[in-house]
Design an enzyme around this catalytic site. Structure first.
Site, PDB file in Angstrom:
ATOM      1  CG  HIS A  11      13.687   6.745  21.334  1.00  0.00           C
ATOM      2  ND1 HIS A  11      13.056   5.972  20.870  1.00  0.00           N
ATOM      3  CD2 HIS A  11      14.948   6.617  20.826  1.00  0.00           C
ATOM      4  CE1 HIS A  11      13.394   5.130  20.043  1.00  0.00           C
ATOM      5  NE2 HIS A  11      14.754   5.605  19.703  1.00  0.00           N
ATOM      6  NE  ARG A  61      14.120   8.019  17.190  1.00  0.00           N
ATOM      7  CZ  ARG A  61      14.616   8.438  16.379  1.00  0.00           C
ATOM      8  NH1 ARG A  61      13.743   9.760  15.853  1.00  0.00           N
ATOM      9  NH2 ARG A  61      15.657   8.386  15.968  1.00  0.00           N
ATOM     10  CD  GLU A  89      20.101   5.891  16.684  1.00  0.00           C
ATOM     11  OE1 GLU A  89      21.408   6.126  17.133  1.00  0.00           O
ATOM     12  OE2 GLU A  89      19.664   4.977  17.155  1.00  0.00           O
ATOM     13  NE  ARG A  90      26.258   4.623  11.959  1.00  0.00           N
ATOM     14  CZ  ARG A  90      26.890   3.441  11.509  1.00  0.00           C
ATOM     15  NH1 ARG A  90      26.404   2.406  11.949  1.00  0.00           N
ATOM     16  NH2 ARG A  90      27.738   3.479  10.805  1.00  0.00           N
ATOM     17  CE1 TYR A  92      22.555   3.130  11.021  1.00  0.00           C
ATOM     18  CE2 TYR A  92      21.220   4.484  12.290  1.00  0.00           C
ATOM     19  CZ  TYR A  92      21.772   3.268  12.294  1.00  0.00           C
ATOM     20  OH  TYR A  92      22.155   2.629  13.292  1.00  0.00           O
TER      21      TYR A  92
END
Length: 279
Positions: A11, A61, A89-90, A92
């Site tokens: 992205h 995004r 996304e991973r 966190y």
């Protein structure tokens, strides 16, 4: 033989990327003005590539980047973008919304290093890789089904008119050696059963490519360094792969990386193209 193209794009930049703040899954920031310019540039770079399918993470995004890229395409502006949570996304955990330096400090306190360190509530690298593996196997099944439908409808002779022709391997010819193009595409404009665009995230894509290399023995460009392989893609960096499935065998895909984290389209954007390795 089932054969499909896979283009991975990270992205565009968000203000959190610029400020080195972790987003993961819990912070759903839009693209910044720079991020939209990057997505425009990636769209122009890929404007002559005829995609058959477009998939994106369902985070904002990535969705904005995919829509911008498709809007620049000469062949498939009206193609439906399919959003998939497996491309996120991973995660966190407690580090989301906090500076990258905080994650590094947490790792140091735990006696570990990034990116292998998993903060509380976050995903392990193995969990991220499992998501990537599951999605890739889904793409392989999709390509096999498309090839079977084509065979059923028209027979093998019709493949000369196939669904997606690699337009002189554009734009990959400008960024690969002759040998790599030959290994990836037979050196000519060949027929693909599918040509798939996927828009996702930096840490996720690095894990996915790691799975290609370590588990599936992906063939890499000859000039690729170990540092380049372990680095996160810059925002809107482009990677392209050719996947072959002999006799539709999903268990033994033959993968050739044509280019990795290509960023020549960003030269005039004016954004910082180097991504921190743990993002």
């Amino acid at each position: 033989m089932v054969r499909f193209g896979l283009t991975l794009v990270r992205h565009g930049e968000t203000r959190y990327n610029k400020d080195k703040i972790l987003q993961g899954q819990g912070v759903d920031e839009p693209l910044s003005a720079t991020g939209f310019r990057q997505a425009d540039a990636a769209g122009l770079f890929l404007s002559n590539v005829k995609f058959t399918h477009v998939f994106s993470s369902d985070l904002l995004r990535a969705k904005q980047t995919a829509a911008t890229i498709l809007g620049k395409n000469k062949f498939c502006k009206d193609l439906e973008i399919k959003y998939d949570a497996r491309l996120r996304e991973r995660k966190y955990g407690v580090a989301e919304g906090r500076p990258l330096s905080d994650l590094k400090a947490m790792a140091k306190t735990a006696g570990e290093q990034c990116p292998s360190f998993t903060p509380s509530g976050g995903e392990t690298l193995d969990e991220v890789r499992e998501r990537a593996r599951d999605f890739f196997e889904f793409l392989c099944r999709l390509a096999v089904e498309l090839e079977q439908k084509e065979q059923d409808m028209h027979g093998a002779a019709s493949r000369s008119s196939g669904t997606a022709e690699e337009q002189l391997v554009f734009p990959w010819t400008n960024h690969c050696s002759e040998a790599e193009l030959s290994s990836g595409s037979g050196g000519t404009s060949e027929i693909l059963d599918a040509n798939i665009l996927v828009v996702s995230h930096g840490a996720y894509m690095r894990n996915w490519i790691g799975y290609f290399v370590s588990d599936l023995n992906c063939t890499l460009p000859t000039n690729l360094t170990k540092s380049q392989l372990s680095s996160v893609s810059p925002n809107t960096g482009v990677s392209h792969f050719i996947i072959k499935l002999e006799n539709g065998n999903l268990l033994k895909p033959e993968i050739t990386c044509v280019c990795l984290n290509q960023d020549s389209h960003l030269v005039d954007v004016g954004a910082e193209c180097v991504a921190p390795k743990v993002f």
